[in-house]
Design a protein around this motif. Structure first.
Motif, PDB file in Angstrom:
ATOM      1  N   UNK A   1      18.378  -9.236 -10.408  1.00 27.32           N
ATOM      2  CA  UNK A   1      17.780  -9.807 -11.616  1.00 27.32           C
ATOM      3  C   UNK A   1      16.254  -9.948 -11.490  1.00 27.32           C
ATOM      4  N   UNK A   2      15.740  -9.882 -10.270  1.00 27.72           N
ATOM      5  CA  UNK A   2      14.288 -10.062 -10.071  1.00 27.72           C
ATOM      6  C   UNK A   2      13.545  -8.734  -9.935  1.00 27.72           C
ATOM      7  N   UNK A   3      14.288  -7.628  -9.812  1.00 30.79           N
ATOM      8  CA  UNK A   3      13.636  -6.325  -9.599  1.00 30.79           C
ATOM      9  C   UNK A   3      13.041  -5.819 -10.911  1.00 30.79           C
ATOM     10  N   UNK A   4      11.828  -5.287 -10.827  1.00 29.15           N
ATOM     11  CA  UNK A   4      11.223  -4.634 -12.001  1.00 29.15           C
ATOM     12  C   UNK A   4      10.402  -3.443 -11.525  1.00 29.15           C
ATOM     13  N   UNK A   5       9.696  -2.801 -12.435  1.00 29.11           N
ATOM     14  CA  UNK A   5       9.037  -1.526 -12.058  1.00 29.11           C
ATOM     15  C   UNK A   5       7.914  -1.701 -11.026  1.00 29.11           C
ATOM     16  N   UNK A   6       7.406  -2.940 -10.869  1.00 30.93           N
ATOM     17  CA  UNK A   6       6.320  -3.165  -9.910  1.00 30.93           C
ATOM     18  C   UNK A   6       6.831  -3.789  -8.598  1.00 30.93           C
ATOM     19  N   UNK A   7       8.139  -3.754  -8.353  1.00 31.83           N
ATOM     20  CA  UNK A   7       8.665  -4.351  -7.113  1.00 31.83           C
ATOM     21  C   UNK A   7       8.474  -3.388  -5.940  1.00 31.83           C
ATOM     22  N   UNK A   8       7.831  -3.883  -4.884  1.00 28.64           N
ATOM     23  CA  UNK A   8       7.573  -3.060  -3.690  1.00 28.64           C
ATOM     24  C   UNK A   8       8.663  -3.234  -2.640  1.00 28.64           C
TER      25      UNK A   8
ATOM     26  N   UNK B   1       0.833  -1.209   0.000  1.00 28.50           N
ATOM     27  CA  UNK B   1       0.000   0.000   0.000  1.00 28.50           C
ATOM     28  C   UNK B   1       0.864   1.254   0.000  1.00 28.50           C
ATOM     29  N   UNK B   2       1.943   1.227   0.791  1.00 30.32           N
ATOM     30  CA  UNK B   2       2.793   2.417   0.885  1.00 30.32           C
ATOM     31  C   UNK B   2       3.511   2.691  -0.432  1.00 30.32           C
ATOM     32  N   UNK B   3       3.894   1.618  -1.133  1.00 29.99           N
ATOM     33  CA  UNK B   3       4.668   1.809  -2.374  1.00 29.99           C
ATOM     34  C   UNK B   3       3.769   1.939  -3.594  1.00 29.99           C
ATOM     35  N   UNK B   4       2.528   1.461  -3.475  1.00 32.83           N
ATOM     36  CA  UNK B   4       1.641   1.418  -4.651  1.00 32.83           C
ATOM     37  C   UNK B   4       2.095   0.358  -5.643  1.00 32.83           C
ATOM     38  N   UNK B   5       2.962  -0.541  -5.199  1.00 37.20           N
ATOM     39  CA  UNK B   5       3.491  -1.615  -6.055  1.00 37.20           C
ATOM     40  C   UNK B   5       3.183  -2.972  -5.429  1.00 37.20           C
ATOM     41  N   UNK B   6       3.365  -4.042  -6.198  1.00 30.06           N
ATOM     42  CA  UNK B   6       2.912  -5.348  -5.702  1.00 30.06           C
ATOM     43  C   UNK B   6       4.007  -6.388  -5.478  1.00 30.06           C
ATOM     44  N   UNK B   7       5.116  -6.271  -6.186  1.00 27.21           N
ATOM     45  CA  UNK B   7       6.120  -7.346  -6.166  1.00 27.21           C
ATOM     46  C   UNK B   7       6.847  -7.438  -4.820  1.00 27.21           C
ATOM     47  N   UNK B   8       6.981  -8.657  -4.338  1.00 23.73           N
ATOM     48  CA  UNK B   8       7.781  -8.903  -3.125  1.00 23.73           C
ATOM     49  C   UNK B   8       8.857  -9.925  -3.502  1.00 23.73           C
ATOM     50  N   UNK B   9      10.110  -9.573  -3.259  1.00 20.39           N
ATOM     51  CA  UNK B   9      11.212 -10.520  -3.484  1.00 20.39           C
ATOM     52  C   UNK B   9      11.618 -11.074  -2.125  1.00 20.39           C
ATOM     53  N   UNK B  10      11.520 -12.381  -1.972  1.00 24.55           N
ATOM     54  CA  UNK B  10      12.085 -12.984  -0.756  1.00 24.55           C
ATOM     55  C   UNK B  10      13.151 -13.992  -1.206  1.00 24.55           C
ATOM     56  N   UNK B  11      13.484 -14.954  -0.348  1.00 28.03           N
ATOM     57  CA  UNK B  11      14.660 -15.784  -0.656  1.00 28.03           C
ATOM     58  C   UNK B  11      14.343 -17.270  -0.674  1.00 28.03           C
ATOM     59  N   UNK B  12      15.085 -17.976  -1.489  1.00 32.99           N
ATOM     60  CA  UNK B  12      14.961 -19.432  -1.535  1.00 32.99           C
ATOM     61  C   UNK B  12      15.243 -19.992  -0.144  1.00 32.99           C
ATOM     62  N   UNK B  13      14.462 -20.995   0.238  1.00 30.99           N
ATOM     63  CA  UNK B  13      14.569 -21.670   1.539  1.00 30.99           C
ATOM     64  C   UNK B  13      14.135 -20.816   2.733  1.00 30.99           C
ATOM     65  N   UNK B  14      13.566 -19.641   2.452  1.00 32.63           N
ATOM     66  CA  UNK B  14      13.092 -18.820   3.568  1.00 32.63           C
ATOM     67  C   UNK B  14      11.840 -19.432   4.182  1.00 32.63           C
TER      68      UNK B  14
END
Ligand SMILES: Cc1ncc(COP(=O)(O)O)c(C=O)c1O
Length: 379
Positions: free
Chosen positions: A160-167, A106-119
């Motif tokens: 490599x995973x970041x794009x314009x919709x990454x929050x 909500x704060x960013x107005x974006x949707x993408x969340x990058x987390x980590x393998x095995x998290x």
């Protein structure tokens, strides 16, 4: 015959009483607890927490979030300390992470969340979506979109995973459930700088590592980092169900009136326990002393297991220790239990120790002696 869903594998003993760092089963057998109920009873069964609960129960144990709550204010103030955060209270780690994901979006107005393998971030749909382990998601149908998974300790993989919709980027500083795997300090520093440069929110999941577990109130304090959002639960109220999300005060417009909530979140009993817990933990010298005892245990185990053919590493920080082993984990856990020590596993090849921060040097000797015996007998 059980009336419960069989979603847990339960050992055939029941703890019915506890004293300090000891659990007592229905047969009267005592066990030294090196698990803290999976990182929860960080102070053991502490008299000050018990007293606070009894006193609170005498007064009032629930008041809805439609009314002032001085206990929530006091706990929040202690959690925030000198940081520029605001707090939201809920009931578990998964809920704290749900709140974090919602706030970041909500704060960013974006949707993408990058987390980590095995998290591991929890079992609700949002927290599960952020969890980088397929086995946790199996059979539950389509997961939520907009979650992706970088390789832990690899900044290029994040980039490599970041794009314009990454929050946001969501991170455990020590991956707890998957094997007590620490993030590398340089990776964390560079990741924080990258997030800042790119305007990405950095969420640090301190559900397991927070509340003194690593020897500081928050693990991020070891890394010279101030995340945008921090999530807490487990040890926060030393056993009462509670979760919390701390977020930079500048994010507050996104969590304005009506945006998010929880019926039980921050209830009076949980807050009374949290306040008592924080008072003990924030007493001068408590955490440095716990950290020193954690280091003593770690070093003792590292020495003892240096040449053990079935142990490839002993690592950890504060009172969070992992023993990487090719021995059968269930057999080790059971053998330790038979000798009076409660321990945990993590991932596929790690014995995890999360002793209470109050564990004494004598109890450390006792626990370490049992572990040595158990691993000496491991086939
Ligand atoms: C890092 C981390 N995040 C989230 C969770 C989920 O917490 P809860 O079980 O309270 O929902 C856990 C639980 O083990 C955890 O270790």
């Amino acid at each position: 015959m059980s009336f419960l869903f069989q979603n847990y594998k339960r050992a055939p003993i029941e703890f019915v009483r506890a004293e300090g760092n000891c659990l007592i089963d229905s047969e009267g057998q005592a066990y030294l607890d090196f698990s803290s109920g999976i990182g929860v009873t960080n102070l053991g069964f502490h008299p000050q927490v018990k007293q606070a609960l009894l006193e609170q129960a005498e007064q009032i144990w629930h008041s809805p979030n439609l009314y002032r709550n001085a206990l929530q204010e006091e706990v929040a103030q202690r959690l925030i300390g000198g940081y520029d955060y605001l707090a939201f209270f809920c009931n578990s780690g998964a809920e704290a992470n749900e709140a974090a994901i919602k706030l970041a979006r909500k704060a960013s107005g974006k949707q993408g969340i990058i987390s980590f393998q095995n998290s591991f971030h929890g079992r609700t749909f949002g927290a599960m979506a952020a969890t980088g382990q397929d086995k946790i998601k199996e059979g539950f149908g389509d997961g939520l979109p907009h979650f992706s998974f970088a390789v832990y300790n690899d900044l290029d993989s994040v980039k490599s995973l970041v794009h314009e919709d990454t929050a946001a980027v969501m991170l455990e500083l020590i991956q707890g459930e998957s094997g007590v795997l620490p993030a590398e300090p340089q990776f964390v520093r560079e990741l924080a700088a990258f997030c800042q440069e790119q305007g990405l929110l950095l969420i640090v999941d301190e559900v397991q590592t927070g509340m003194g577990r690593t020897g500081k109130l928050y693990a991020f304090e070891h890394y010279g980092l101030v995340p945008d959002i921090v999530t807490l639960a487990k040890g926060l109220a030393n056993g009462l169900p509670v979760g919390a999300m701390l977020g930079r005060s500048s994010l507050s417009p996104a969590f304005s009136y009506g945006s998010h909530g929880s019926t039980f979140g921050g209830n009076k009993l949980a807050m009374a326990a949290a306040l008592a817990t924080l008072k003990v933990q924030q007493a001068p010298g408590f955490l440095p002393d716990a950290a020193a005892r954690g280091t003593a245990l770690l070093e003792q185990l590292q020495q003892a297991f240096e040449d053990h053919p079935k142990i490839s590493a002993v690592r950890g920080l504060g009172m969070m220790i992992g023993i990487e082993t090719s021995a059968s984990l269930p057999k080790i856990v059971e053998a330790a239990r038979r000798k009076g020590l409660i321990i945990l596993t993590a991932g596929s090849n790690v014995i995890r120790l999360l002793p209470p921060l109050t564990v004494s040097r004598e109890e450390i000797q006792q626990g370490a002696a049992i572990l040595k015996e158990v691993f000496a007998e491991a086939d």
